[in-house]
Write a protein that holds these residues in place. Structure first.
Motif, PDB file in Angstrom:
ATOM      1  N   CYS A   3      46.252  55.897  45.400  1.00  0.00           N
ATOM      2  CA  CYS A   3      44.877  55.404  45.289  1.00  0.00           C
ATOM      3  C   CYS A   3      44.281  55.284  46.684  1.00  0.00           C
ATOM      4  CB  CYS A   3      44.841  54.060  44.567  1.00  0.00           C
ATOM      5  SG  CYS A   3      45.679  52.734  45.443  1.00  0.00           S
ATOM      6  N   GLY A   4      42.973  55.105  46.732  1.00  0.00           N
ATOM      7  CA  GLY A   4      42.285  54.834  47.985  1.00  0.00           C
ATOM      8  C   GLY A   4      41.959  53.355  48.040  1.00  0.00           C
ATOM      9  N   SER A   5      41.852  52.806  49.241  1.00  0.00           N
ATOM     10  CA  SER A   5      41.521  51.386  49.362  1.00  0.00           C
ATOM     11  C   SER A   5      40.707  51.139  50.625  1.00  0.00           C
ATOM     12  CB  SER A   5      42.790  50.537  49.390  1.00  0.00           C
ATOM     13  OG  SER A   5      43.564  50.828  50.531  1.00  0.00           O
ATOM     14  N   VAL A   6      39.947  50.050  50.599  1.00  0.00           N
ATOM     15  CA  VAL A   6      39.156  49.644  51.751  1.00  0.00           C
ATOM     16  C   VAL A   6      38.964  48.122  51.696  1.00  0.00           C
ATOM     17  CG1 VAL A   6      36.876  49.953  50.657  1.00  0.00           C
ATOM     18  CG2 VAL A   6      37.103  50.177  53.143  1.00  0.00           C
ATOM     19  N   LEU A   7      38.965  47.494  52.856  1.00  0.00           N
ATOM     20  CA  LEU A   7      38.687  46.059  52.959  1.00  0.00           C
ATOM     21  C   LEU A   7      37.203  45.893  53.246  1.00  0.00           C
ATOM     22  CD1 LEU A   7      39.714  43.134  53.096  1.00  0.00           C
ATOM     23  CD2 LEU A   7      40.039  43.495  55.557  1.00  0.00           C
ATOM     24  N   PHE A   8      36.516  45.139  52.378  1.00  0.00           N
ATOM     25  CA  PHE A   8      35.074  44.951  52.519  1.00  0.00           C
ATOM     26  C   PHE A   8      34.696  43.605  51.921  1.00  0.00           C
ATOM     27  CE2 PHE A   8      30.780  45.574  50.604  1.00  0.00           C
ATOM     28  CZ  PHE A   8      30.068  45.721  51.782  1.00  0.00           C
ATOM     29  N   ASP A   9      33.997  42.781  52.686  1.00  0.00           N
ATOM     30  CA  ASP A   9      33.478  41.500  52.204  1.00  0.00           C
ATOM     31  C   ASP A   9      34.597  40.597  51.670  1.00  0.00           C
ATOM     32  OD1 ASP A   9      31.404  39.712  51.858  1.00  0.00           O
ATOM     33  OD2 ASP A   9      30.946  40.419  49.829  1.00  0.00           O
ATOM     34  N   ASN A  10      35.713  40.536  52.394  1.00  0.00           N
ATOM     35  CA  ASN A  10      36.877  39.721  52.038  1.00  0.00           C
ATOM     36  C   ASN A  10      37.474  40.093  50.682  1.00  0.00           C
ATOM     37  OD1 ASN A  10      38.723  37.851  53.049  1.00  0.00           O
ATOM     38  ND2 ASN A  10      37.843  36.201  51.844  1.00  0.00           N
ATOM     39  N   LYS A  11      37.282  41.370  50.318  1.00  0.00           N
ATOM     40  CA  LYS A  11      37.851  41.914  49.092  1.00  0.00           C
ATOM     41  C   LYS A  11      38.539  43.223  49.440  1.00  0.00           C
ATOM     42  CE  LYS A  11      34.216  39.875  46.366  1.00  0.00           C
ATOM     43  NZ  LYS A  11      32.819  40.034  46.093  1.00  0.00           N
ATOM     44  N   LEU A  12      39.697  43.455  48.863  1.00  0.00           N
ATOM     45  CA  LEU A  12      40.418  44.707  49.043  1.00  0.00           C
ATOM     46  C   LEU A  12      40.145  45.549  47.803  1.00  0.00           C
ATOM     47  CD1 LEU A  12      42.260  46.328  50.851  1.00  0.00           C
ATOM     48  CD2 LEU A  12      44.212  45.163  49.820  1.00  0.00           C
ATOM     49  N   TRP A  13      39.332  46.609  47.973  1.00  0.00           N
ATOM     50  CA  TRP A  13      38.871  47.463  46.880  1.00  0.00           C
ATOM     51  C   TRP A  13      39.814  48.654  46.714  1.00  0.00           C
ATOM     52  CZ3 TRP A  13      34.103  46.428  44.344  1.00  0.00           C
ATOM     53  CH2 TRP A  13      33.348  45.407  44.912  1.00  0.00           C
ATOM     54  N   PHE A  14      40.075  49.049  45.459  1.00  0.00           N
ATOM     55  CA  PHE A  14      40.944  50.180  45.141  1.00  0.00           C
ATOM     56  C   PHE A  14      40.244  51.112  44.161  1.00  0.00           C
ATOM     57  CE2 PHE A  14      43.715  46.619  46.081  1.00  0.00           C
ATOM     58  CZ  PHE A  14      44.674  47.173  46.908  1.00  0.00           C
ATOM     59  N   PHE A  15      40.481  52.427  44.324  1.00  0.00           N
ATOM     60  CA  PHE A  15      39.965  53.396  43.354  1.00  0.00           C
ATOM     61  C   PHE A  15      40.957  54.542  43.216  1.00  0.00           C
ATOM     62  CE2 PHE A  15      37.860  57.236  41.987  1.00  0.00           C
ATOM     63  CZ  PHE A  15      37.258  56.783  40.829  1.00  0.00           C
ATOM     64  N   GLY A  16      41.045  55.074  41.985  1.00  0.00           N
ATOM     65  CA  GLY A  16      41.808  56.283  41.714  1.00  0.00           C
ATOM     66  C   GLY A  16      43.304  56.078  41.730  1.00  0.00           C
ATOM     67  N   GLY A  17      44.013  57.180  41.941  1.00  0.00           N
ATOM     68  CA  GLY A  17      45.462  57.154  41.965  1.00  0.00           C
ATOM     69  C   GLY A  17      46.043  58.033  40.879  1.00  0.00           C
ATOM     70  N   LEU A  18      47.324  57.893  40.678  1.00  0.00           N
ATOM     71  CA  LEU A  18      48.034  58.633  39.637  1.00  0.00           C
ATOM     72  C   LEU A  18      48.681  57.641  38.688  1.00  0.00           C
ATOM     73  CD1 LEU A  18      49.843  61.308  41.846  1.00  0.00           C
ATOM     74  CD2 LEU A  18      47.826  61.658  40.414  1.00  0.00           C
ATOM     75  N   ASN A  19      48.655  57.968  37.381  1.00  0.00           N
ATOM     76  CA  ASN A  19      49.336  57.105  36.422  1.00  0.00           C
ATOM     77  C   ASN A  19      50.821  57.498  36.363  1.00  0.00           C
ATOM     78  OD1 ASN A  19      49.545  59.353  34.730  1.00  0.00           O
ATOM     79  ND2 ASN A  19      47.862  58.716  33.419  1.00  0.00           N
ATOM     80  N   GLN A  20      51.573  56.904  35.424  1.00  0.00           N
ATOM     81  CA  GLN A  20      53.014  57.171  35.331  1.00  0.00           C
ATOM     82  C   GLN A  20      53.321  58.636  35.040  1.00  0.00           C
ATOM     83  OE1 GLN A  20      51.509  54.630  33.656  1.00  0.00           O
ATOM     84  NE2 GLN A  20      52.548  52.746  34.235  1.00  0.00           N
ATOM     85  N   LYS A  21      52.384  59.353  34.406  1.00  0.00           N
ATOM     86  CA  LYS A  21      52.590  60.772  34.088  1.00  0.00           C
ATOM     87  C   LYS A  21      52.034  61.680  35.186  1.00  0.00           C
ATOM     88  CE  LYS A  21      52.544  59.978  29.140  1.00  0.00           C
ATOM     89  NZ  LYS A  21      51.930  60.301  27.857  1.00  0.00           N
ATOM     90  N   LYS A  22      51.662  61.087  36.324  1.00  0.00           N
ATOM     91  CA  LYS A  22      51.104  61.807  37.478  1.00  0.00           C
ATOM     92  C   LYS A  22      49.771  62.493  37.165  1.00  0.00           C
ATOM     93  CE  LYS A  22      55.437  62.207  39.863  1.00  0.00           C
ATOM     94  NZ  LYS A  22      55.440  61.159  40.769  1.00  0.00           N
ATOM     95  N   ILE A  23      48.998  61.872  36.270  1.00  0.00           N
ATOM     96  CA  ILE A  23      47.654  62.344  35.932  1.00  0.00           C
ATOM     97  C   ILE A  23      46.658  61.502  36.735  1.00  0.00           C
ATOM     98  CG2 ILE A  23      45.950  62.530  34.074  1.00  0.00           C
ATOM     99  CD1 ILE A  23      48.345  62.883  32.148  1.00  0.00           C
ATOM    100  N   PRO A  24      45.661  62.147  37.392  1.00  0.00           N
ATOM    101  CA  PRO A  24      44.682  61.380  38.165  1.00  0.00           C
ATOM    102  C   PRO A  24      44.010  60.282  37.334  1.00  0.00           C
ATOM    103  CG  PRO A  24      44.450  63.690  38.659  1.00  0.00           C
ATOM    104  CD  PRO A  24      45.414  63.585  37.495  1.00  0.00           C
ATOM    105  N   ALA A  25      43.817  59.129  37.971  1.00  0.00           N
ATOM    106  CA  ALA A  25      43.268  57.951  37.295  1.00  0.00           C
ATOM    107  C   ALA A  25      41.879  57.619  37.836  1.00  0.00           C
ATOM    108  CB  ALA A  25      44.209  56.767  37.498  1.00  0.00           C
ATOM    109  N   LYS A  26      41.188  56.773  37.100  1.00  0.00           N
ATOM    110  CA  LYS A  26      39.844  56.326  37.452  1.00  0.00           C
ATOM    111  C   LYS A  26      39.837  54.802  37.632  1.00  0.00           C
ATOM    112  CE  LYS A  26      35.247  57.025  35.566  1.00  0.00           C
ATOM    113  NZ  LYS A  26      34.495  57.738  34.564  1.00  0.00           N
ATOM    114  N   ASP A  27      40.995  54.246  37.894  1.00  0.00           N
ATOM    115  CA  ASP A  27      41.147  52.803  38.017  1.00  0.00           C
ATOM    116  C   ASP A  27      40.300  52.274  39.179  1.00  0.00           C
ATOM    117  OD1 ASP A  27      42.140  50.247  37.594  1.00  0.00           O
ATOM    118  OD2 ASP A  27      43.925  50.592  38.805  1.00  0.00           O
ATOM    119  N   PHE A  28      39.504  51.238  38.932  1.00  0.00           N
ATOM    120  CA  PHE A  28      38.661  50.637  39.958  1.00  0.00           C
ATOM    121  C   PHE A  28      38.755  49.128  39.852  1.00  0.00           C
ATOM    122  CE2 PHE A  28      34.419  49.176  41.487  1.00  0.00           C
ATOM    123  CZ  PHE A  28      34.588  49.542  42.806  1.00  0.00           C
ATOM    124  N   HIS A  29      39.184  48.501  40.926  1.00  0.00           N
ATOM    125  CA  HIS A  29      39.285  47.039  40.945  1.00  0.00           C
ATOM    126  C   HIS A  29      39.350  46.557  42.392  1.00  0.00           C
ATOM    127  CE1 HIS A  29      43.484  48.385  41.168  1.00  0.00           C
ATOM    128  NE2 HIS A  29      43.748  47.238  41.757  1.00  0.00           N
TER     129      HIS A  29
END
Length: 127
Positions: A3-29
């Motif tokens: 996944c990608g991540s960035v620190l912004f406004d005292n929050k660590l943001w995450f997007f994307g990545g791979l799931n357990q089956k190595k399929i690209p994900a759209k996870d955002f939190h």
């Protein structure tokens, strides 16, 4: 993973990545570091596609995500306005740069990655 991540406004943001089956994900939190909680924000607008290894940066009040599906696709830059949680997208004619890294310096976005010839892509974020 991946996944990608960035620190912004005292929050660590995450997007994307791979799931357990190595399929690209759209996870955002994000992790709110002050409250020590994980938040899955409800957003509106055109969201980035599922992807692994997205390039993610910040330019107040925006989270910037470059999440391409393939090497032959033009780059689309996704912006999340953190004030109203609204996504917008900037389409470009530039091709994806595999394994890209980037930085925001002042009001300029710089992207460097696999390209021929080897160049640094510079985009003005104000215009």
């Amino acid at each position: 993973a991946n996944c990608g991540s960035v620190l912004f406004d005292n929050k660590l943001w995450f997007f994307g990545g791979l799931n357990q089956k190595k399929i690209p994900a759209k996870d955002f939190h994000y992790i709110d570091l002050a409250k020590r909680i994980v938040v899955y924000p409800k957003t509106n607008g055109i969201e980035p596609p599922p992807c692994a290894n997205p390039l993610i940066m910040c330019y107040k009040p925006y989270i910037i995500i470059i999440a391409n599906k393939s090497i032959s696709d033009p780059v689309s830059i996704y912006l999340l306005n953190t004030d109203n949680l609204e996504w917008s997208v900037i389409k470009t004619e530039y091709l994806f740069r595999q394994g890209a890294c980037g930085a925001v310096l002042g009001s300029k976005l710089y992207i460097f990655g696999l390209s021929i010839p080897k160049t640094i892509l510079e985009m003005n974020l104000i215009d």
